[in-house]
Design an enzyme around this catalytic site. Structure first.
Site, PDB file in Angstrom:
ATOM      1  N   LYS A 238       0.824  -1.204   0.000  1.00 12.49           N
ATOM      2  CA  LYS A 238       0.000   0.000   0.000  1.00 12.49           C
ATOM      3  C   LYS A 238       0.864   1.262   0.000  1.00 12.49           C
ATOM      4  CE  LYS A 238      -3.165  -2.691   2.831  1.00 12.49           C
ATOM      5  NZ  LYS A 238      -3.597  -2.935   4.225  1.00 12.49           N
ATOM      6  N   GLU A 276      -9.828  -7.358   6.093  1.00  9.20           N
ATOM      7  CA  GLU A 276      -9.618  -6.835   4.741  1.00  9.20           C
ATOM      8  C   GLU A 276     -10.507  -7.560   3.732  1.00  9.20           C
ATOM      9  OE1 GLU A 276      -5.599  -6.254   3.628  1.00  9.20           O
ATOM     10  OE2 GLU A 276      -5.051  -5.392   5.560  1.00  9.20           O
ATOM     11  N   GLU A 290      -8.438 -11.225   4.198  1.00  2.00           N
ATOM     12  CA  GLU A 290      -7.659 -11.709   5.331  1.00  2.00           C
ATOM     13  C   GLU A 290      -7.950 -10.818   6.528  1.00  2.00           C
ATOM     14  OE1 GLU A 290      -3.534 -11.446   4.274  1.00  2.00           O
ATOM     15  OE2 GLU A 290      -3.481  -9.261   4.413  1.00  2.00           O
ATOM     16  N   ASN A 292      -5.794  -8.941   9.673  1.00  8.36           N
ATOM     17  CA  ASN A 292      -4.507  -8.611  10.266  1.00  8.36           C
ATOM     18  C   ASN A 292      -4.707  -8.408  11.765  1.00  8.36           C
ATOM     19  OD1 ASN A 292      -2.755  -8.589   7.950  1.00  8.36           O
ATOM     20  ND2 ASN A 292      -3.852  -6.762   7.286  1.00  8.36           N
ATOM     21  N   ARG A 294      -3.274  -7.078  14.356  1.00  5.72           N
ATOM     22  CA  ARG A 294      -2.328  -6.094  14.910  1.00  5.72           C
ATOM     23  C   ARG A 294      -2.814  -4.703  14.550  1.00  5.72           C
ATOM     24  NH1 ARG A 294      -0.288  -4.563  10.053  1.00  5.72           N
ATOM     25  NH2 ARG A 294       0.085  -6.180   8.487  1.00  5.72           N
ATOM     26  N   VAL A 297      -0.342  -0.039   9.702  1.00  2.40           N
ATOM     27  CA  VAL A 297       0.437   1.151   9.351  1.00  2.40           C
ATOM     28  C   VAL A 297      -0.494   2.344   9.156  1.00  2.40           C
ATOM     29  CG1 VAL A 297       2.032   2.175   7.680  1.00  2.40           C
ATOM     30  CG2 VAL A 297       2.211  -0.259   8.238  1.00  2.40           C
ATOM     31  N   ARG A 340       2.479   7.095   2.383  1.00  2.70           N
ATOM     32  CA  ARG A 340       3.686   6.548   3.002  1.00  2.70           C
ATOM     33  C   ARG A 340       4.906   7.124   2.301  1.00  2.70           C
ATOM     34  NH1 ARG A 340       2.403   0.151   4.259  1.00  2.70           N
ATOM     35  NH2 ARG A 340       0.159   0.392   4.664  1.00  2.70           N
TER      36      ARG A 340
END
Length: 450
Positions: A238, A276, A290, A292, A294, A297, A340
Site C-alpha cells: 500500500k 480486509e 484476510e 490482520n 495487529r 500502518v 507513506r
C-alpha cells in the site's frame, strides 16, 4: 488483570514513536527494545528507558521472541507492545507473554493462529456465510496448481498460506506462465515465512481493497470504526490510504462493517484488528481477503476521522478495561488520506536509498499530521523497511483533503536520501486519483514513474 505501568516496545521507527506517545498520555512508562542500529534513534531518546537487544540484523534482534521476553522481564515491564511487522503476528510471542505473566498488547495466540493461516481463515469465514474469493484448497505441487487454475479460470492469484503483506503473492494470466510463477511464489513464501504452502484464488482485475478497523475486548464488546480504502498499491504494498472509501455506497459500507464484526465475534477477538476485503467493482460484490491481527500502518486515517486514539485503546483493552465507547458513539467526520513516505528511488524500480538525512522539513498546518522517527542528521539504516514517515491530512470533504495533501507534499523537503515524495505528489495530481477512479492495478498499469 493488573494495571499496565510499564510497556516494552518491541519495535522501531515511527510506530515506536507512536506507542511511546500513547504511553505518555496514559501515564505509562515506556522501555524501548532497540537494536545496535537504533540505540541513538529518536524513539530511543523519547523512551523512559532503552535496552540494546542485539545486532542490527532483524534476526538477531527484532525477530527474536526469547530476546523480547527476556528484555521485558529484565526491565520489569508489565506488557509488550509489538507494533506492526516483525513479531506482531507471531503467536509464539503472544503465547510467551502469557507463559511469563506478561500482558501482550494484542490478541491471544489462538486468535492470531486462526487468522494467520490464510487458507484456514478463508474456510472459517466461509462457514459464517461471508463471501470469499473463489479459489482452491492447499497446493503443494505444480500439478495441483494447474488443476485448480483450470477449474477457477484464468487469471488467477497464487498466495502464501502463511503469508501477508504481498509476500509470496503472484498473478498468473496464462497457463504457460503458471509453472514458473508457481516456483517463484513457493520460493518467496519459504524465504519470507519458512512455509512454502500456497493456495490459489480467482484474480479480480477491477478491484478495490477495502479494510475495516475493529476492536474487541474480553467483556464481549465489539465495535468497528468504519473502513479504509487501500487500493493505491504497488506489488501489493500500500502507498496511499483514505477514509471513507470513495465510491462505496452506504448500504455496502454497512454490510462490510457488519461482516467484519461477525468475523471478530466468531473468534472472540480481543484488541485492535483489521478485516480486509476485495471489492469487485464490476459486479459490486465483496469478498473476504484476510484479517490482520495487529495495529495497521494506516491506522492514523481512522484516528483522524473518528477522533479515537487506537493505540491508547489497545493498551486499555489489554489491561482488561472495556472499550471506552459504544458503536453508536462512533461518528466519523470529514475525510482523511495517508501517504507513506519511503527512502526509495521510484525511477530506479523503487530501489531503497539509505543514508544520512541532511535536510528534514515536514509540512505543518491545519489538518496535517506527520508520524515519523526522522530528523535532520538521522542516518537511514539499510537493514529495515524504508518507511521514513506517514503524511496524514484531513479535510471536511475529500476535495479539501486532496488539496491539503497536494500542498503538504509540495512543502515536504528532504535531502540526503532519495524519497518517494515527488512520485506521490505526481500521483495525487492525476485526474483518476482526484475523481476516485481507482483499483488495485491502477498504479502499475496506468501510472509509470519517470
Amino acid at each position: 488483570m493488573p494495571v499496565i505501568k510499564r510497556v516494552l516496545i518491541a519495535n522501531r521507527g515511527e510506530i515506536a514513536v507512536r506507542v511511546i506517545r500513547a504511553c505518555r498520555q496514559l501515564g505509562v512508562e515506556s522501555v524501548l527494545a532497540a537494536s545496535e542500529a537504533d540505540v541513538n534513534s529518536l524513539p530511543a531518546r523519547m523512551a523512559d528507558r532503552v535496552l540494546c537487544i542485539g545486532a542490527a540484523q532483524s534476526a538477531a534482534s527484532y525477530l527474536s521472541v526469547s530476546t523480547m521476553v527476556e528484555a521485558a522481564l529484565g526491565s520489569q515491564s508489565d506488557a509488550i507492545h509489538p507494533g506492526y511487522g516483525f513479531l506482531s503476528e507471531q503467536p509464539e510471542l503472544s503465547q510467551a507473554c502469557g507463559d511469563n505473566r506478561l500482558t501482550f498488547i494484542g490478541p491471544g495466540p489462538e486468535q492470531i493462529k486462526a487468522m494467520g493461516d490464510k487458507l484456514a481463515a478463508r474456510q472459517s469465514v466461509a462457514k459464517l456465510g461471508i463471501p470469499v474469493v473463489p479459489g482452491s484448497a492447499l497446493i503443494d505441487e505444480f500439478a495441483t496448481a494447474s488443476h485448480f487454475a483450470d477449474e477457477v479460470g484464468y487469471p488467477v492469484l497464487l498466495k502464501a498460506a502463511a503469508g501477508g503483506g504481498g509476500k509470496g503473492m503472484k498473478a498468473v494470466h496464462r497457463p504457460e506462465e503458471l509453472e514458473t510463477v508457481f516456483r517463484e511464489a513457493s520460493a518467496e513464501a519459504r524465504s519470507a515465512f519458512g512455509d512454502d504452502r500456497l493456495y490459489l484464488e480467482s484474480f479480480i482485475p477491477n478491484a478495490r481493497h477495502i479494510e475495516v478497523q475493529v476492536l474487541g475486548d474480553r467483556h464481549g464488546r465489539y465495535v468497528h470504526l468504519f473502513e479504509r480504502d487501500c487500493s493505491v498499491q504497488r506489488r501489493y504494498q500500500k502507498l496511499i490510504e483514505e477514509s471513507p472509501s470513495p465510491g462505496l455506497s452506504d448500504e455496502l459500507r454497512e454490510e462490510l462493517c457488519q461482516s467484519a464484526l461477525r468475523i471478530a465475534e466468531a473468534i472472540q477477538y480481543e484488541n485492535a484488528g483489521t478485516v480486509e476485503f476485495i471489492l469487485d467493482q464490476d459486479k459490486e460484490r465483496y469478498y473476504f481477503l484476510e484479517m490482520n491481527t495487529r495495529i495497521q500502518v494506516e491506522h492514523p486515517v481512522t484516528e483522524m476521522t473518528t477522533g479515537i486514539d487506537l493505540v491508547q485503546e489497545q493498551i486499555r483493552v489489554a489491561q482488561g478495561d472495556p472499550i471506552s465507547f459504544s458503536q453508536s458513539q462512533i461518528a466519523p467526520v470529514g475525510h482523511a488520506i495517508e501517504c507513506r513516505i519511503n527512502a526509495e528511488r521510484p525511477e530506479d524500480d523503487f530501489r531503497p536509498s539509505p543514508g544520512r538525512i541532511t535536510r528534514w522539513q515536514p509540512p505543518e498546518g491545519p489538518g496535517i499530521r506527520v508520524d515519523s522517527h526522522c530528523h535532520e542528521g538521522y542516518t537511514v539504516p539499510p537493514y529495515y523497511d524504508s518507511l521514513l514517515a506517514k503524511l496524514i491530512v484531513a479535510g471536511d470533504t475529500r476535495m479539501e483533503a486532496i488539496a491539503r495533501l497536494q500542498q503538504a507534499l509540495a512543502s515536504f523537503h528532504v535531502e540526503g536520501v532519495d524519497t518517494t515524495i515527488p512520485f506521490l505528489a505526481s500521483l495525487v495530481e492525476r485526474a483518476e486519483f482526484v475523481a476516485g477512479r481507482l483499483n488495485t492495478r491502477w498504479l502499475e498499469t496506468v501510472v509509470k514513474p519517470n
